[in-house]
Design an enzyme around this catalytic site. Sequence first.
Site, PDB file in Angstrom:
ATOM      1  N   GLY B 237       0.808  -1.216   0.000  1.00 36.33           N
ATOM      2  CA  GLY B 237       0.000   0.000   0.000  1.00 36.33           C
ATOM      3  C   GLY B 237       0.844   1.271   0.000  1.00 36.33           C
ATOM      4  CG  HIS B 238      -1.339   4.906   0.132  1.00 38.19           C
ATOM      5  ND1 HIS B 238      -2.380   5.642  -0.323  1.00 38.19           N
ATOM      6  CD2 HIS B 238      -1.788   4.302   1.247  1.00 38.19           C
ATOM      7  CE1 HIS B 238      -3.394   5.505   0.497  1.00 38.19           C
ATOM      8  NE2 HIS B 238      -3.067   4.701   1.445  1.00 38.19           N
ATOM      9  CG  ASN B 239       2.685   7.374   2.091  1.00 41.18           C
ATOM     10  OD1 ASN B 239       1.632   7.572   1.508  1.00 41.18           O
ATOM     11  ND2 ASN B 239       3.710   8.185   2.008  1.00 41.18           N
ATOM     12  CB  SER B 257       0.845   4.600   6.700  1.00 39.35           C
ATOM     13  OG  SER B 257       0.414   5.561   5.755  1.00 39.35           O
TER      14      SER B 257
END
Lengths: 348, 348, 348
Positions: B237-239, B257
């Site tokens: 996923g993002h980050n 995250s």
Amino acid sequence: MQISLGELAARLAVPLRGDGGVMVDHIAPLDNAGPGSLSFLGDPAYRVHLAGTHASAVILKESDAADARVPVLLSENPYLTFARAARLLHPEPEVIGGIHPSAVVDPTASVDPTAWIGPLTVLEAGVVIGPRVFVGPGCILGEGVEVGADSRLTARVTLCSGTRVGARALIHPGAVIGREGFGFAKDGERWVRIPQIGRAVLGDDVEVGANTSVDRGTIGDTVIGHGVKLDNHIQIGHNVVIGDHTAMAANTGISGSTRIGRHCTIAGAVGVAGHLEIGDNVHFTGMAMVTRSFKDPGVYSSGIPAMPNTDWRRNVVRFRHLDDLARRVKQLETLITNMNAIREQEAS
Amino acid sequence: MQISLGELAARLAVPLRGDGGVMVDHIAPLDNAGPGSLSFLGDPAYRVHLAGTHASAVILKESDAADARVPVLLSENPYLTFARAARLLHPEPEVIGGIHPSAVVDPTASVDPTAWIGPLTVLEAGVVIGPRVFVGPGCILGEGVEVGADSRLTARVTLCSGTRVGARALIHPGAVIGREGFGFAKDGERWVRIPQIGRAVLGDDVEVGANTSVDRGTIGDTVIGHGVKLDNHIQIGHNVVIGDHTAMAANTGISGSTRIGRHCTIAGAVGVAGHLEIGDNVHFTGMAMVTRSFKDPGVYSSGIPAMPNTDWRRNVVRFRHLDDLARRVKQLETLITNMNAIREQEAS
Amino acid sequence: MQISLGELAARLAVPLRGDGGVMVDHIAPLDNAGPGSLSFLGDPAYRVHLAGTHASAVILKESDAADARVPVLLSENPYLTFARAARLLHPEPEVIGGIHPSAVVDPTASVDPTAWIGPLTVLEAGVVIGPRVFVGPGCILGEGVEVGADSRLTARVTLCSGTRVGARALIHPGAVIGREGFGFAKDGERWVRIPQIGRAVLGDDVEVGANTSVDRGTIGDTVIGHGVKLDNHIQIGHNVVIGDHTAMAANTGISGSTRIGRHCTIAGAVGVAGHLEIGDNVHFTGMAMVTRSFKDPGVYSSGIPAMPNTDWRRNVVRFRHLDDLARRVKQLETLITNMNAIREQEAS
């Protein structure tokens, strides 16, 4: 395609009751059928829709025939007969031989003149494409790939170098077959790749779903047996062997070097660990976590079905202490046994 | 490639016992080897095959050497030495610089003359391709993508705009790196997309498997450390930040995250929730459900291994009432304590 | 894009406190902001960063405004206002109409002159592309596919024949929509494919993530409602119906013929069995195993969160005998009830 019930009955080799001149041209469910619809009754739950259906004809068991008010085709296995009838009414488009001018075909590739190579498809050196094969748009077939007669790669299929596909395969977009699998040796803190020099070898009548991956063997081959059906998003690790006519639903993963038997069904999102031996006629239910070999036929399951979140939270907390709980029950049993022994002693 | 044992021993820097003139030209397992085969003995379980192997040479530990009847290469880590020997015998094909005429390369893209851009590949504006990079057929590299020296994008890899890939990467077909991740704000009943303006940044020596996705950062970057190995069908996923030399098996997902430490191993089909902190040297076993941070090194697990369906059904019903069961045990304990207290009172 | 706070406040229709002439040109988190940064405070956990932020302006609730030392934009829903501001500062690139010369477009396809068809993309017969649609590189749109106004297929999207996509869709690389799903009848030992003649139909404002698959209907359609958001690696089986504004996280699978309601959220790696009915406003937490219908709104969960491996091993062994444990507790309860009865009898 339009066909008379008489001809349909003949081609399916099943008895017809009713007017053989009635024409059907498509399939439809009993409760959403109209003129020209061919429907079927398999699951008894749908029997309520039989008397009122507007279908032109229904495939069903003889025992259900009395309730029908339209012509019927009799079958001991209505669903199977329906599958065949549906294919007659909705045939695969015929493959017209040729190579789209935008395809990039290595001069050493051999393409049967009856096969079609679609637009923007790449055939690398030594690829061999059999008769009547359909290779759709955007496919990539690496060096030395072979595809057997009548197979269909619908679109955007990747077959890595050396992959063998048998006859009558159906492979869907996003499938990646024969990539170098996940094998590493540890060199202190670092991973060193083990070259993967085996192949992925698929038998006849195999289906591979969208975005499914079959890794090549490390040494020796990853083998997908005849008639195996793989749904979408399935991961097959290196050197896995899958027996004939086994079917697997979406999101399932089989880790490296595991052998799956014949005629197994593996439901969705199952995880099978590596180096296991799964026998013939083994069935895993959805989301099963398979950490040991199962050699005997049977149905195997795991997982906790969903429940209201508040219940789940309470139960999960208890699971963390389940071993402790079991010990306490054992202790209680001992205590009570002792108490009863004392009581009996006292009583005697 | 054919090589003498003498030269092989020299290049691997390991001692040879036996005739250095013997030639080997491929790798094979002990029990399926023949003339020209180089084999290895790592796992003691395979020791039974040593005496009878037809391999021309075997890599093994000195302590196993006595049982061998063929030349041996000695190594403290036979699997690692085998990995290196296998790469010598089966080298990656050399990259020959050039751009296939069917590739669509933006005039502002910069391609090192020693790099190869394959057929039907797209390089958008500002792409930078380093020395000896292999970009296979059907890849799409968006605006401003950079790929470091000696990396291989085998085929059909998608690197979305702004993605950075370090040196010596290996990225497999179907991988999608740097797509805009799953971020929304709620506007009453509707979802409103949060623009994702960060990047996906991969270190050196990273591998990304088939059909694996790495989302770009929302603000700031998604970071994949040096030497990280990702198997097929993984979702990052993002980050997310993944520390150096961490490896993940297929079908695993890491939510947005979350930070994963260095030297972790995450087995197949693991799910890690978002915004967690996973320390260095943490190991999750297959299908683990990770809902909280684990900062200490160790092995963590969850899930219920598969069992016969009838047993499972019975146990699962009980799980639904586990909290109740635990309360009843507590009650029994209280009751018995009370009974014993009364008994002791009566006895005294 | 650079914009003054005054204009930003006007376009977002929110009150501004501070100098409307200050310019912002990008978004950044509170603790990593600088001159030109627009930041926001939603989650109270980040409030510690507010006083010291170097952002040029912050979007926040009026109740937090007192702590800010920079200009603020007031919003009851700072995250939503931030999403809109971010889109203003980082707009989607405008679509410039045209067809790349390397695209392969059937003469019967209809492409709105304001739409863009990217390089190496295939449009088959009868495709209809609406106004301002962006079809990125490497996409394949099968016969009769229709895509509504302002939709974006970022790159390498496959829409199989007959698929309908509404307006303002966003579809990511590797998505496969409308493939023939997993339907077979059994013919003795062999599987016979059921032709899949329905379609996949997506409403307006739908998002489909990377490497996600949506199968077409067997008969009738697979329907994805308006505003539905699907993350990466999701599997949607044939004839599934998903209600408006439902969102699903990565690695989740929905089996065939299941109906999901409106405004549901389904977390990552959830598995939903086939032929179920899930109501509106149902929320499944990560890795939930959904084997029955849930018609009432609520949060439902399952799975065992990860724990140290040694604890897990002990507890799992007990789970195998949970039914037995429950019986033993029942037995203890009976025993103690009897003992107390005897005791009372003796006492009386």
